[in-house]
Design a protein around this motif. Structure first.
Motif, PDB file in Angstrom:
ATOM      1  N   UNK A 187       3.813 -35.801 -19.422  1.00  0.00           N
ATOM      2  CA  UNK A 187       5.014 -35.664 -18.596  1.00  0.00           C
ATOM      3  C   UNK A 187       4.633 -35.199 -17.197  1.00  0.00           C
ATOM      4  N   UNK A 188       3.685 -34.239 -17.122  1.00  0.00           N
ATOM      5  CA  UNK A 188       3.238 -33.764 -15.807  1.00  0.00           C
ATOM      6  C   UNK A 188       2.632 -34.912 -15.013  1.00  0.00           C
ATOM      7  N   UNK A 189       1.824 -35.730 -15.708  1.00  0.00           N
ATOM      8  CA  UNK A 189       1.211 -36.863 -15.011  1.00  0.00           C
ATOM      9  C   UNK A 189       2.288 -37.782 -14.442  1.00  0.00           C
ATOM     10  N   UNK A 190       3.362 -38.009 -15.227  1.00  0.00           N
ATOM     11  CA  UNK A 190       4.451 -38.850 -14.732  1.00  0.00           C
ATOM     12  C   UNK A 190       5.057 -38.263 -13.463  1.00  0.00           C
ATOM     13  N   UNK A 191       5.258 -36.947 -13.460  1.00  0.00           N
ATOM     14  CA  UNK A 191       5.855 -36.340 -12.264  1.00  0.00           C
ATOM     15  C   UNK A 191       4.910 -36.436 -11.078  1.00  0.00           C
ATOM     16  N   UNK A 192       3.598 -36.326 -11.361  1.00  0.00           N
ATOM     17  CA  UNK A 192       2.642 -36.506 -10.260  1.00  0.00           C
ATOM     18  C   UNK A 192       2.766 -37.908  -9.679  1.00  0.00           C
ATOM     19  N   UNK A 233      11.606 -35.931 -22.049  1.00  0.00           N
ATOM     20  CA  UNK A 233      12.045 -36.086 -20.655  1.00  0.00           C
ATOM     21  C   UNK A 233      13.545 -35.843 -20.506  1.00  0.00           C
ATOM     22  N   UNK A 234      14.336 -36.203 -21.543  1.00  0.00           N
ATOM     23  CA  UNK A 234      15.785 -36.034 -21.419  1.00  0.00           C
ATOM     24  C   UNK A 234      16.288 -34.884 -22.288  1.00  0.00           C
ATOM     25  N   UNK A 235      15.368 -34.056 -22.784  1.00  0.00           N
ATOM     26  CA  UNK A 235      15.745 -32.920 -23.611  1.00  0.00           C
ATOM     27  C   UNK A 235      16.051 -31.723 -22.716  1.00  0.00           C
ATOM     28  N   UNK A 288      11.591 -45.965 -18.829  1.00  0.00           N
ATOM     29  CA  UNK A 288      11.021 -46.713 -19.948  1.00  0.00           C
ATOM     30  C   UNK A 288      10.779 -45.864 -21.202  1.00  0.00           C
ATOM     31  N   UNK A 289      10.172 -44.654 -21.101  1.00  0.00           N
ATOM     32  CA  UNK A 289       9.995 -43.865 -22.328  1.00  0.00           C
ATOM     33  C   UNK A 289      11.329 -43.512 -22.978  1.00  0.00           C
ATOM     34  N   UNK A 290      12.342 -43.255 -22.145  1.00  0.00           N
ATOM     35  CA  UNK A 290      13.667 -42.970 -22.697  1.00  0.00           C
ATOM     36  C   UNK A 290      14.191 -44.187 -23.456  1.00  0.00           C
ATOM     37  N   UNK A 291      14.017 -45.378 -22.868  1.00  0.00           N
ATOM     38  CA  UNK A 291      14.493 -46.600 -23.527  1.00  0.00           C
ATOM     39  C   UNK A 291      13.809 -46.769 -24.872  1.00  0.00           C
ATOM     40  N   UNK A 292      12.528 -46.391 -24.936  1.00  0.00           N
ATOM     41  CA  UNK A 292      11.784 -46.524 -26.188  1.00  0.00           C
ATOM     42  C   UNK A 292      12.366 -45.600 -27.257  1.00  0.00           C
ATOM     43  N   UNK A 293      12.744 -44.387 -26.846  1.00  0.00           N
ATOM     44  CA  UNK A 293      13.238 -43.401 -27.813  1.00  0.00           C
ATOM     45  C   UNK A 293      14.743 -43.496 -28.008  1.00  0.00           C
ATOM     46  N   UNK A 294      15.387 -44.436 -27.326  1.00  0.00           N
ATOM     47  CA  UNK A 294      16.864 -44.485 -27.279  1.00  0.00           C
ATOM     48  C   UNK A 294      17.509 -44.427 -28.653  1.00  0.00           C
ATOM     49  N   UNK A 295      16.967 -45.170 -29.630  1.00  0.00           N
ATOM     50  CA  UNK A 295      17.627 -45.249 -30.938  1.00  0.00           C
ATOM     51  C   UNK A 295      17.704 -43.910 -31.642  1.00  0.00           C
ATOM     52  N   UNK A 296      16.777 -43.001 -31.328  1.00  0.00           N
ATOM     53  CA  UNK A 296      16.777 -41.722 -32.034  1.00  0.00           C
ATOM     54  C   UNK A 296      17.521 -40.638 -31.251  1.00  0.00           C
ATOM     55  N   UNK A 297      18.017 -40.962 -30.068  1.00  0.00           N
ATOM     56  CA  UNK A 297      18.593 -39.930 -29.205  1.00  0.00           C
ATOM     57  C   UNK A 297      20.105 -39.847 -29.358  1.00  0.00           C
ATOM     58  N   UNK A 298      20.655 -38.765 -28.821  1.00  0.00           N
ATOM     59  CA  UNK A 298      22.103 -38.532 -28.912  1.00  0.00           C
ATOM     60  C   UNK A 298      22.818 -39.170 -27.723  1.00  0.00           C
TER      61      UNK A 298
END
Lengths: 405, 105, 166, 118
Positions: free
Chosen positions: B65-70, C135-137, D78-88
């Motif tokens: 996650x840190x790398x992404x923010x960088x 990231x969205x938590x 993109x990572x959010x889209x990947x995890x979308x099915x398990x999220x609220x």
């Protein structure tokens, strides 16, 4: 017969067994298998253009209603020999590198172009179990390779050291990078529903849901619009606009065969990609019983269908100017793709968590229809406004132009 | 060790990359080249972040996650930095950092 | 020497040699192309570190975005750098000395410390999905995530306003 | 993980070899009759003038900036889209806030006329 059922996999296993029997150590068996596999896979996109160029030329002859390859002097029966003729001509043609060119950059640009076009094929599933490598980042790998073709275009433009080439390269890069955002966002919508980047997972998910073309038509439309400019297809074709800027960024290349080949490979790859993401890939009836059917019949039919659609668009639509392309991508496709993500995200999450795939498909479809109902009136209103403006300009211009006469 | 590669190797590569980028920042005449040096330094930092993630907490996500923010910050820095360079180029017709001393009075 | 170690050496050699070219080439466009090569080397290192998503992001953002931006800037401002002058300024010797010193100090520090005592665990198969979750938590990186959108918004408007022709 | 990428590595090597071999092989059979005029740079017989330098529009440049920022935004989604099915549901709303911010920037630029590229 048993052997024929799953031809490609069986040949692979037979080859591995052959090497193992020859007494080679395991690591070498692996290396040789991977090398031969990679070589075979690379030959597919390098060789299929020979058939598909023929197909395209026949299509364009029909569309333009003019004499086709059958009447070519050296084309042979049905024009079958025309493509090999062209290849030989291209191969033996004199290759003059402009004296002022940046030699290394100039010469490596086509190589980069072809390499990127081949690399895309590493993750495309061609049949059940027939895939170069089922990467966990599958589709994202293809998206990031798009960066490579941008660099290749810039290298060609810069290496030629020619103002026309460079200007065309900047133009081409502008269209290439503009389409990347809607492309990524439409792929993101698919990834959201599937929950995986891996290409076989995307195909498997379409078995569960409907084909994504029917579940998310807007996403498919955005995707189709954004893949057109990679192989230089109208209406989004200014990467290489033959009749306007000669050959775009590869004007200075006396041998543009490599670019031409890469372009065709890209077109093929993009068609397969559309077939895989939105038309269910190699899946079809009887594919469980005879897996080879998936590669040879279903995927081929779907790919050819997508390619024909692309060619029909190419040969029947006029070309847009660069600024018009950019306007379409940034003022229509990108906002639409962003809204599409929002709408699908909401539609998917407002359903009860135990909803079946069909309920979800219907929900996505309803969301798409809702989007259509909002988008079409907005487009119509903008169109009316633009027409009114033009009318005003015309009226304002008319009296003065008469005076001049 | 992952695949027989010690963590130190990654850290050394990152350190070397950081210093090469730093040399670029200090020694280049053109402002664009200076920015290229900065990008190399940011890459070195990202190598460190990912290497530490892999070796110290692979089930976690903090390093990635840190790398992404960088990445986000690097992109923002490149966008604003190059926009400034373009603005300066348009008004002063130079991108050589030494010539940009209007603020010295 | 295992195969992976050789791969590591190849990738780091590509990265470092290309980086050296970036800071020494006179022709800025060559420097930018070497920078692309260097970024690819770093992506290779990420693959070795089992972070394929970050390798993709590396190519996607750095090669596709930042390099393109830099090459455009070079093409745009090309005519104003005198090619006969040396590519570096007067303080290059001092810069090289300082950086060589820093590099040796860093390497000395890295080698002098016992970093890991246990073998690191496996990377879970759903590593990227975990990243998306965190990231969205609200307990995780939600605030930086939203701040990033504000940052992008600000840069979008700021950079365009600065760079635009009026 | 590394096994998956081994194939890609091999494909890269094969593609590079195939890509480089064609021009090198062609060098053996092609005619070589370079005359100075042929090596000059031209387009449709228009010789280029002086240094290769055209005043390129800086508008293309702003386009790349916009592209870069949207690129970064896409990578964050993109990572959010990947995890979308398990999220609220609330994560979807957070992401919509993220997207609306970007859309706001785009619409602002549009209103200011910064999206007129030429």
């Amino acid at each position: 017969m048993e052997f024929l059922k799953d031809l490609i996999i069986n040949i692979g296993q037979w080859f591995v067994a052959l090497l193992a029997d020859a007494g080679l150590p395991d690591i070498w068996v692996q290396v040789i298998t991977l090398g031969v596999g990679a070589f075979t896979l690379a030959l597919v996109p390098l060789a299929t253009p020979f058939l598909l160029i023929l197909y395209e030329r026949k299509v364009v002859a029909r569309i333009a209603d003019r004499l086709g390859l059958n009447n070519s002097a050296y084309g042979g029966p049905y024009g079958l020999l025309q493509v090999p003729d062209d290849a030989i001509k291209m191969f033996t043609k004199e290759d003059s590198v402009p004296a002022t060119a940046d030699r290394w950059v100039f010469n490596s640009a086509p190589v980069v172009c072809v390499t990127v076009a081949v690399l895309i094929w590493g993750v495309i599933p061609l049949g059940p179990g027939v895939i170069g490598s089922d990467l966990s980042i599958g589709i994202f790998y293809i998206l990031s390779l798009g960066a490579g073709s941008v660099v290749a275009v810039l290298m060609a433009g810069w290496g030629s050291n020619n103002e026309y080439s460079l200007a065309a390269a900047l133009c081409g890069v502008a269209t290439l990078i503009s389409r990347e955002i809607p492309l990524v966002l439409s792929v993101m919508a698919v990834v959201m529903v599937v929950g995986s980047f891996s290409m076989p997972d995307i195909i498997a998910a379409q078995d569960q849901y409907a084909w994504f073309l029917f579940a998310m038509p807007w996403t498919a439309l955005i995707f189709l619009a954004s893949i057109l400019s990679e192989p230089g297809r109208r209406p989004f074709e200014t990467v290489k606009a033959d009749s306007e800027v000669v050959a775009g960024y590869f004007t200075a290349y006396s041998k543009f065969g490599m670019f031409y080949l890469a372009e065709f490979m890209n077109q093929l790859a993009m068609s397969i990609l559309f077939a895989t993401l939105f038309l269910g890939g190699w899946r079809g009836p009887f594919v469980e019983q005879i897996p080879i059917l998936g590669t040879v019949l279903w995927l081929a039919i779907k790919t050819l269908f997508v390619m024909s659609v692309i060619q029909l668009l190419h040969y029947s639509l006029p070309r847009l100017r660069t600024d018009q392309i950019l306007a379409v991508t940034w003022k229509f496709l990108t906002p639409l793709a962003l809204v599409n993500i929002c709408v699908l995200a909401l539609a998917g999450k407002t359903l009860p968590p135990n909803a079946g795939p069909w309920t979800r498909t219907l929900a996505f479809l309803a969301a798409n229809i809702g989007m259509t109902l909002v988008v079409l009136p907005i487009l119509a209103a903008r169109d009316r406004a633009a027409r009114r403006r033009q009318e005003q300009i015309r009226r304002a211009a008319q009296p003065s132009s008469r005076k001049h006469k | 060790m992952v695949y027989g590669i010690p963590l130190e190797w990654y850290l050394i590569v990152a350190a070397a990359l950081f210093c090469i980028g730093g040399y670029g920042v200090l020694a280049r005449r053109s402002a664009v080249a200076t920015l290229m040096g900065v990008e190399l330094m940011l890459n070195a930092i990202n190598i460190n972040l990912v290497a530490f993630w892999r070796y110290l907490e692979p089930p976690g996500t903090t390093g990635q996650a840190f790398a992404l923010f960088v990445y986000a910050v690097a992109a923002a820095e490149a966008a604003v930095g190059l926009a400034l360079i373009i603005a300066v180029w348009r008004t002063h017709n130079t991108v050589v950092l030494k010539d940009l001393d209007m603020l010295q009075g | 020497m295992t195969l992976q170690q050789i791969l590591f050496l190849i990738f780091s050699a590509i990265t470092l040699i290309a980086a050296l070219m970036v800071v020494t080439r006179r022709n800025l466009c060559h420097a930018a192309l070497f920078m692309v090569l260097s970024f690819f080397g770093v992506a290779g290192l990420y693959v070795l570190l089992e972070a394929p998503f970050l390798a993709g992001v590396q190519v996607f953002i750095y090669v596709g975005g930042i390099s393109t931006l830099i090459i455009f800037a070079i093409v745009l401002t090309r005519d104003v750098v005198d090619p006969t002058l040396p590519p570096h300024n007067r303080q290059w010797i001092a810069g090289a000395l300082v950086m060589a010193l820093l590099c040796s100090v860093l390497i000395w520090t890295v080698l002098g410390y016992q970093w890991t005592t246990t073998t690191p665990g496996q990377v879970p198969a759903d590593s990227i999905a975990r990243l998306g979750t965190i990231l969205v938590d609200p307990e995780g990186f939600l605030l930086p995530f939203e701040v990033t959108s504000v940052l992008l918004f600000a840069v979008l408007i700021g950079a365009i306003t600065i760079a635009r022709e009026r | 993980m590394l096994n998956q990428f081994a194939f890609i590595g091999f494909l890269l090597i094969v593609a590079l070899i195939l890509g480089a071999a064609t021009p090198i092989l062609a060098r053996l059979v092609r005619p070589q009759k370079a005359i100075p005029r042929k090596l000059e740079m031209d387009e449709c017989d228009m010789r280029t003038h002086g240094e290769t330098w055209v005043e390129f529009k800086a508008q293309y440049y702003t386009l790349v900036i916009v592209f870069l920022l949207f690129d970064v935004a896409a990578v964050f989604l993109l990572p959010w889209a990947l995890a979308y099915n398990t999220l609220e549901l609330y994560t979807a709303i957070e992401v919509i806030a993220f997207i609306l911010m970007l859309l706001g920037g785009l619409v602002y630029l549009w209103r200011k006329g910064a999206l007129e590229w030429l």
